[in-house]
Enzyme design. Sequence first.
Site, PDB file in Angstrom:
ATOM      1  N   LYS A  41       0.842  -1.205   0.000  1.00  0.00           N
ATOM      2  CA  LYS A  41       0.000   0.000   0.000  1.00  0.00           C
ATOM      3  C   LYS A  41       0.872   1.248   0.000  1.00  0.00           C
ATOM      4  O   LYS A  41       1.902   1.291   0.697  1.00  0.00           O
ATOM      5  CB  LYS A  41      -0.907  -0.030   1.235  1.00  0.00           C
ATOM      6  CG  LYS A  41      -1.955   1.064   1.311  1.00  0.00           C
ATOM      7  CD  LYS A  41      -2.844   0.871   2.543  1.00  0.00           C
ATOM      8  CE  LYS A  41      -3.953   1.897   2.655  1.00  0.00           C
ATOM      9  NZ  LYS A  41      -4.803   1.685   3.858  1.00  0.00           N
ATOM     10  N   SER A  58      -9.646   1.576   2.837  1.00  0.00           N
ATOM     11  CA  SER A  58      -8.806   2.358   1.959  1.00  0.00           C
ATOM     12  C   SER A  58      -7.719   1.553   1.248  1.00  0.00           C
ATOM     13  O   SER A  58      -7.103   2.078   0.321  1.00  0.00           O
ATOM     14  CB  SER A  58      -8.143   3.490   2.748  1.00  0.00           C
ATOM     15  OG  SER A  58      -7.310   2.963   3.771  1.00  0.00           O
ATOM     16  N   SER A  81      -9.650  -0.855   7.048  1.00  0.00           N
ATOM     17  CA  SER A  81      -9.139  -0.671   5.686  1.00  0.00           C
ATOM     18  C   SER A  81      -8.465  -1.879   5.063  1.00  0.00           C
ATOM     19  O   SER A  81      -8.166  -1.851   3.868  1.00  0.00           O
ATOM     20  CB  SER A  81      -8.186   0.514   5.640  1.00  0.00           C
ATOM     21  OG  SER A  81      -8.931   1.696   5.613  1.00  0.00           O
TER      22      SER A  81
END
Length: 464
Positions: free
Chosen positions: A64, A139, A163
């Site tokens: 990420k 996210s 997330s």
Amino acid sequence: MYREARWRAVFADEGLRGRWLAYARAWNERINALVSFSDAAGAGVAGADVAPAGPLAGVPCAVKDNIAVAGQPLSCGSALLGAHVAPFSATCVRRLQDAGAIVAGKTNLDEFGMGSDTQASVHGGCANPWDLELVPGGSSGGSAAAVAAGIVPFALGSDTGGSVRQPASFCGVFGLKPTYGAVSRFGLVSYASSLEVIGIIAESPELCGQVLGVIAGLDERDQSTVAGSPDRDAVQTIGVPRACRRELRDPQVRAALDAAVGQLAGLGYRMVDVDLTTLRYAAAAYYVISCAEASANLARFDGVRYGVRAAAESADEAIIASRSAGFGEEVKLRVLAGTYVLRSGFHDRYYLRAQRVRTALRDELAALFDRVDLLLMPVYPVPPFARGSARLDPFEQKVADRYTTVANLAGAPALSFPTPQPRVPIGMQLIGPNFGERLILDVAARYAAEHPPARPPGYAEDWR
Ligand code: GLN
């Protein structure tokens, strides 16, 4: 099932690697899951700086884009960071590379991890591989989409309020949020430090466990890391909060929960109804605490030390202009809300109250784990929703975080696992006592063996 040998072979062979890269790039053009590819992705084992004999030797992964990988972009999905390149690697990335894994690239996210749909990114929105009109969740949507599409077998994400689990649920893969402190946060760009942990999105629970074994453990660079073991060694009883079954209005998610209860009972677990009265306060407490912490954590982004600096007459003006131009709407909203709840006079009313809810929730969960070994809950109250104007609005998204935020407020480990579905993926989550990751993963592995997850259309089992 995770086929380690398959990935090893790919990255040791130039021809196969080329075909993998073509497959990855073709998918990525459709879903926008990776925001950058690393040189190592092109060079493979021979050219990459990896240990060729480690337990993950030659296995590609994605990270990420709020977790630092030395020499690679670190944008956090924000215009403010511009073309910032990380000068060092996060501890968990270093550990993965020491184990032989290859970081193939960085994944798309909501700016600074604030969101649930991976549309609020300076790189543009990410699509769900199951249906390009749907969000992948967020996210860590890019990480989940990349794993679901078969670009990489696992990816790192961060889970502050769900997330890792929510996008895993939306994309039909496994998402593990470890116990708070089990994995070093060194090199993770902080959003809400007391809630967040680096997590793993993977194609199987076995691989989640293997990666956790590599990245978990004490780190002198993160004083909040702790080592521990679970207080029990087997799972017999799984509790299901009554409130979840009572309040779920979406027929698909309701059916998925009811089915999972039956399927787990079929595997021999004793399923019992329990009360979790603090559940209804979880999302509110989460947003007060996370915004408060975000307002402090994001103060470092002043346009001076990192990223893009706006032109101005004075230092103060430059900071204001940089933050005004660099931060997106959602980030500004949260910084303002966080500042508001911390103001003198408001502090008691909001922040301290939220902390009391947090303590109550933690106590209630601890008491529950005296009676049951794990909890089963939905991950999200609705199935993957549409992109664009028809999506859940930002307030609805926040209310919908009530099931995931429980584990963050309590620091407890939790896993989202896919359930059999006719159309779009819907995940359920298992929450456990601290350091109970193995217990959770064992149940999920038994479940997945009986109810193997489906793959999205266009997923190539063997793209050689
Ligand atoms: N959806 C939650 C939020 O918007 C979760 C974010 C996260 O875990 N990083 O804050």
